[in-house]
Design a protein around this motif. Sequence first.
Motif, mmCIF file in Angstrom:
data_model
loop_
_atom_site.group_PDB
_atom_site.id
_atom_site.type_symbol
_atom_site.label_atom_id
_atom_site.label_comp_id
_atom_site.label_asym_id
_atom_site.label_seq_id
_atom_site.Cartn_x
_atom_site.Cartn_y
_atom_site.Cartn_z
ATOM 1 N N VAL A 1 87.535 76.962 68.434
ATOM 2 C CA VAL A 1 86.279 77.027 69.179
ATOM 3 C C VAL A 1 86.127 78.468 69.681
ATOM 4 O O VAL A 1 87.074 79.020 70.242
ATOM 5 N N THR A 2 84.984 79.079 69.442
ATOM 6 C CA THR A 2 84.767 80.444 69.955
ATOM 7 C C THR A 2 83.743 80.396 71.085
ATOM 8 O O THR A 2 83.053 79.392 71.278
ATOM 9 N N VAL A 3 83.651 81.507 71.784
ATOM 10 C CA VAL A 3 82.735 81.574 72.926
ATOM 11 C C VAL A 3 81.289 81.350 72.479
ATOM 12 O O VAL A 3 80.477 80.840 73.254
ATOM 13 N N VAL B 1 97.574 93.590 78.798
ATOM 14 C CA VAL B 1 96.802 93.331 80.019
ATOM 15 C C VAL B 1 95.767 94.428 80.219
ATOM 16 O O VAL B 1 95.407 94.756 81.350
ATOM 17 N N MET B 2 95.292 95.004 79.107
ATOM 18 C CA MET B 2 94.266 96.034 79.224
ATOM 19 C C MET B 2 92.866 95.432 79.254
ATOM 20 O O MET B 2 91.939 95.995 79.815
ATOM 21 N N GLY B 3 92.698 94.269 78.644
ATOM 22 C CA GLY B 3 91.404 93.585 78.648
ATOM 23 C C GLY B 3 90.434 94.185 77.644
ATOM 24 O O GLY B 3 90.718 95.205 77.010
ATOM 25 N N GLY B 4 89.289 93.501 77.475
ATOM 26 C CA GLY B 4 88.266 93.966 76.549
ATOM 27 C C GLY B 4 88.618 93.655 75.106
ATOM 28 O O GLY B 4 89.734 93.226 74.795
ATOM 29 N N ILE B 5 87.669 93.868 74.203
ATOM 30 C CA ILE B 5 87.887 93.507 72.795
ATOM 31 C C ILE B 5 88.623 94.640 72.056
ATOM 32 O O ILE B 5 89.695 94.423 71.509
ATOM 33 N N GLU B 6 88.033 95.833 72.049
ATOM 34 C CA GLU B 6 88.731 96.958 71.393
ATOM 35 C C GLU B 6 89.093 97.998 72.447
ATOM 36 O O GLU B 6 88.337 98.197 73.386
ATOM 37 N N PRO B 7 90.231 98.654 72.339
ATOM 38 C CA PRO B 7 91.194 98.591 71.227
ATOM 39 C C PRO B 7 92.216 97.467 71.331
ATOM 40 O O PRO B 7 93.144 97.426 70.527
ATOM 41 N N ALA B 8 92.047 96.520 72.311
ATOM 42 C CA ALA B 8 93.074 95.480 72.487
ATOM 43 C C ALA B 8 93.320 94.713 71.180
ATOM 44 O O ALA B 8 94.465 94.453 70.793
ATOM 45 N N ARG B 9 92.207 94.358 70.490
ATOM 46 C CA ARG B 9 92.364 93.582 69.250
ATOM 47 C C ARG B 9 93.186 94.353 68.218
ATOM 48 O O ARG B 9 94.146 93.832 67.649
ATOM 49 N N THR C 1 99.474 87.727 76.188
ATOM 50 C CA THR C 1 98.210 88.345 76.582
ATOM 51 C C THR C 1 97.481 87.499 77.618
ATOM 52 O O THR C 1 97.628 86.282 77.652
ATOM 53 N N ALA C 2 96.700 88.186 78.448
ATOM 54 C CA ALA C 2 95.858 87.499 79.435
ATOM 55 C C ALA C 2 94.394 87.642 79.060
ATOM 56 O O ALA C 2 93.515 87.320 79.858
ATOM 57 N N ASN C 3 94.113 88.083 77.828
ATOM 58 C CA ASN C 3 92.776 88.536 77.436
ATOM 59 C C ASN C 3 91.902 87.389 76.935
ATOM 60 O O ASN C 3 91.798 87.135 75.736
ATOM 61 N N LYS C 4 91.232 86.701 77.880
ATOM 62 C CA LYS C 4 90.440 85.522 77.497
ATOM 63 C C LYS C 4 89.276 85.869 76.584
ATOM 64 O O LYS C 4 88.950 85.123 75.667
ATOM 65 N N ALA C 5 88.635 87.035 76.832
ATOM 66 C CA ALA C 5 87.470 87.402 76.014
ATOM 67 C C ALA C 5 87.899 87.593 74.563
ATOM 68 O O ALA C 5 87.229 87.117 73.635
ATOM 69 N N LEU C 6 89.030 88.262 74.375
ATOM 70 C CA LEU C 6 89.530 88.498 73.022
ATOM 71 C C LEU C 6 89.949 87.185 72.345
ATOM 72 O O LEU C 6 89.609 86.931 71.190
ATOM 73 N N LEU C 7 90.664 86.332 73.070
ATOM 74 C CA LEU C 7 91.098 85.056 72.510
ATOM 75 C C LEU C 7 89.906 84.180 72.144
ATOM 76 O O LEU C 7 89.928 83.464 71.139
ATOM 77 N N ALA C 8 88.858 84.219 72.974
ATOM 78 C CA ALA C 8 87.709 83.339 72.748
ATOM 79 C C ALA C 8 86.805 83.856 71.639
ATOM 80 O O ALA C 8 85.943 83.126 71.167
ATOM 81 N N SER C 9 87.009 85.120 71.222
ATOM 82 C CA SER C 9 86.165 85.651 70.148
ATOM 83 C C SER C 9 86.960 85.868 68.861
ATOM 84 O O SER C 9 86.460 85.625 67.777
ATOM 85 N N HIS C 10 88.214 86.307 68.980
ATOM 86 C CA HIS C 10 89.014 86.646 67.802
ATOM 87 C C HIS C 10 90.330 85.874 67.736
ATOM 88 O O HIS C 10 91.277 86.317 67.099
ATOM 89 N N PHE D 1 79.722 83.756 81.687
ATOM 90 C CA PHE D 1 80.372 84.256 80.469
ATOM 91 C C PHE D 1 81.897 84.119 80.543
ATOM 92 O O PHE D 1 82.544 83.728 79.575
ATOM 93 N N ASP D 2 82.451 84.455 81.709
ATOM 94 C CA ASP D 2 83.900 84.338 81.888
ATOM 95 C C ASP D 2 84.346 82.881 81.720
ATOM 96 O O ASP D 2 85.311 82.583 81.006
ATOM 97 N N ALA D 3 83.622 81.980 82.352
ATOM 98 C CA ALA D 3 83.973 80.549 82.247
ATOM 99 C C ALA D 3 83.802 80.053 80.813
ATOM 100 O O ALA D 3 84.574 79.203 80.337
ATOM 101 N N ALA D 4 82.812 80.589 80.092
ATOM 102 C CA ALA D 4 82.575 80.142 78.714
ATOM 103 C C ALA D 4 83.748 80.526 77.815
ATOM 104 O O ALA D 4 84.159 79.748 76.939
ATOM 105 N N ALA D 5 84.316 81.718 78.019
ATOM 106 C CA ALA D 5 85.478 82.123 77.227
ATOM 107 C C ALA D 5 86.645 81.159 77.470
ATOM 108 O O ALA D 5 87.332 80.718 76.547
ATOM 109 N N LYS D 6 86.838 80.787 78.755
ATOM 110 C CA LYS D 6 87.927 79.869 79.087
ATOM 111 C C LYS D 6 87.649 78.474 78.518
ATOM 112 O O LYS D 6 88.567 77.777 78.069
#
Lengths: 432, 432
Positions: free
Chosen positions: A220-222, A81-89, A104-113, A202-207
């Motif tokens: 599907v990625t962001v 639940v730290m959020g962001g791409i790195e170092p979470a990934r 994880t709750a990390n939508k940005a990371l899930l939608a990109s990686h 951007f937030d909605a696009a990740a979701k």
Amino acid sequence: MSPADKPVRIGMLGCGVVGSSVARLLLADTAELSTRAGVKMELSRIAVRTIKPYEGINPSLFTTDPFSIVNDPEIDLIIEVMGGIEPARELIMTAIENRKSVVTANKALLASHGAEMFTAAYAKGEDIYYEASVAGAIPIIRPMRDSLAGDFVTRLMGIVNGTTNYILTKMHEDDREFADVLKEAQALGYAEADPTADVEGFDAAAKAAILSGLAFHTRVTVDDVYREGISKITLEDVKIAKSMDHVIKLLAIAELTPADEISVRVHPVMLHKSHPLASVRDAYNAVFVEAESAGSLMFYGRGAGGAPTASAILGDVVAVARHIALNSVGQRETDYADRDIAPIESTKTKFLIRLEVADKAGVLASIATTFANHGVSIQTVNQAGRNDDAEVTIVTHLATEGELKATVESLKKMDAVQNISSVIRVEGATSA
Amino acid sequence: MSPADKPVRIGMLGCGVVGSSVARLLLADTAELSTRAGVKMELSRIAVRTIKPYEGINPSLFTTDPFSIVNDPEIDLIIEVMGGIEPARELIMTAIENRKSVVTANKALLASHGAEMFTAAYAKGEDIYYEASVAGAIPIIRPMRDSLAGDFVTRLMGIVNGTTNYILTKMHEDDREFADVLKEAQALGYAEADPTADVEGFDAAAKAAILSGLAFHTRVTVDDVYREGISKITLEDVKIAKSMDHVIKLLAIAELTPADEISVRVHPVMLHKSHPLASVRDAYNAVFVEAESAGSLMFYGRGAGGAPTASAILGDVVAVARHIALNSVGQRETDYADRDIAPIESTKTKFLIRLEVADKAGVLASIATTFANHGVSIQTVNQAGRNDDAEVTIVTHLATEGELKATVESLKKMDAVQNISSVIRVEGATSA
């Protein structure tokens, strides 16, 4: 089932609003949640940037070294639940490599990686659960992935960003301009100091990427998501929508095209007020799903906040802890359908176009001809005069984005057209 | 995951509207559904009362002997869609004894014999899944059992019977009497020739038992559910509700009392039109859930019909087939909380009472005194005169059923009170 002897040990990465809620609830309700999971659970470590006192959380749990958690052989389950791409990934990939399941709750990371993480987890026989990544407390990942596993989703539309829904609600109900409401939302803490991620979609696009991947069994990625925010929506747009029995909402939309491609996009929409999503107010979220056998479904609830997000995370923690105890894994997303993403130019919707024109004979006819020349059929025209000018509001029948763009370009070149005030897509219960 | 070599063989009991939908979809989509489950699935046998041709289903699948299916060692998974208590109960118990997992839509059986079936299945390490038993296509069992496993439900209210919601919708929108709409609903096939199970709330009571058991981690049977139907609701009641910005809905309600008991009941309710359930029209179903961390959630969709119910069943079939292939089991309902059922007399709600009284001085004062004597506080009074009589409409503050009953008994004995036309509970956004 009586709780197994060996507890499932949990490490958490991050302890902000959501993380501290998760920790407090997990510590307070360990016994009941363990009974539900069928195995004893134990929150063992929490990684934070700076160690400080947290009410209700034993200080000895904290560390500033997140890698010490994902590399700890005693830890079975990681909550990120730290959020962001790195170092979470990197932390999640290391945890999976070390055979830990992940919530994880990390939508940005899930939608990109997402693909990378899922592939690694499945190779190791671990779960990645992420109910909290979309629409907060609302169960939507599990219904999409598990409940609808026997059905075929054709379309989904969601209000998945609470900040923009709050702003739009205030614009509709209090007749206020966007900038004015945004400033208030920032003062109240409903919007960030830099509101771009919410306001520009951007937030909605990740979701949208996460939901459409599940719905259509495709990665599907962001970057696949067409995106427009709400910062250009004016009070005048809102008033015109209301006068036509519509409301303006920022929607994430994903649907199968006739060519079996995925159209996935986030943009403001004029939605007829009879649509179930039209009455979703303030910071609430809702996702409307259409499936071949199920028909229309809607899921509604709180889309953000510490406790609602913690509810979703803890539901995942109970499920994953149970799988660990049973040496099993949960239902997985699949990408077997491997559908293409439809270019936005081929997406069909209806449009509302507002034009300021010179108020003289023949102008309306020439405008109508311009629409016809580009193959765009007009559903309604409304002309309101003011001095020498007139405002013309046109709603089209279904047209592609490409056809509409070409029409707008031609309109701009017309002498009689002084300004194109707005172009807004129209969805909902209007006839095609 | 590539489908395992040994297929999961499925036997189905019953082939009516729902069963034939399940069979057709399962046969048509076997490859995709098998990919999602991660194991090849095969519909092997279907038990029917009389063998007749079914479009799209190979006649060689049918048998008239359901016991040959539940005793067949080659069959791994039973879908029960025959309905009723016996022989469905005996067949399911035999299937479990023979180590088969079960997917059922049988709400009446679950609400009366659930404990016996769950205990047997868990002892054998088998799943019983039943998403289709409540609210058709709407994912509600899985969200309650799995998604909210980390949260604490405090209350749920649901429109879980489509027939009564259709009848009430017509009464509100077309100003028609109950008997008139019921007759039409029967002609259209929306209501049974004997409409008792729907109209008197028996169907909703079974669903209330299932949902409240899940919500409160306690075994709840249909006998625990207080039940009133809608057959006494008049057009006059509907008109008065509308005049007060309310609608009348048949709700299944389950909530924790301050004494940590479960209050579970089905009855008509006057619901403020701002409540999300108030706008659920026609045969649609919806369940509104309040949980400590998640806050308010709502689940909305089609509550009945062949294809929607088949969607829910096939989602369960994919999950259970996957568990069979992984030699695992899914999340289970728990009954560790073992809460008591609150007697209906102690349940607190607000009430609307309509009285016909003699229109003379002092009557209203004596009525008000009667309420006060029984500890029932009045929120609003509305008196409308007609000739020598008056109609008085009273809405109370929160009162127990016991207090209200005693008040009504006293009112009946008053000379000035000619008739008590109706007593209806009030829920929703009115102040307490």
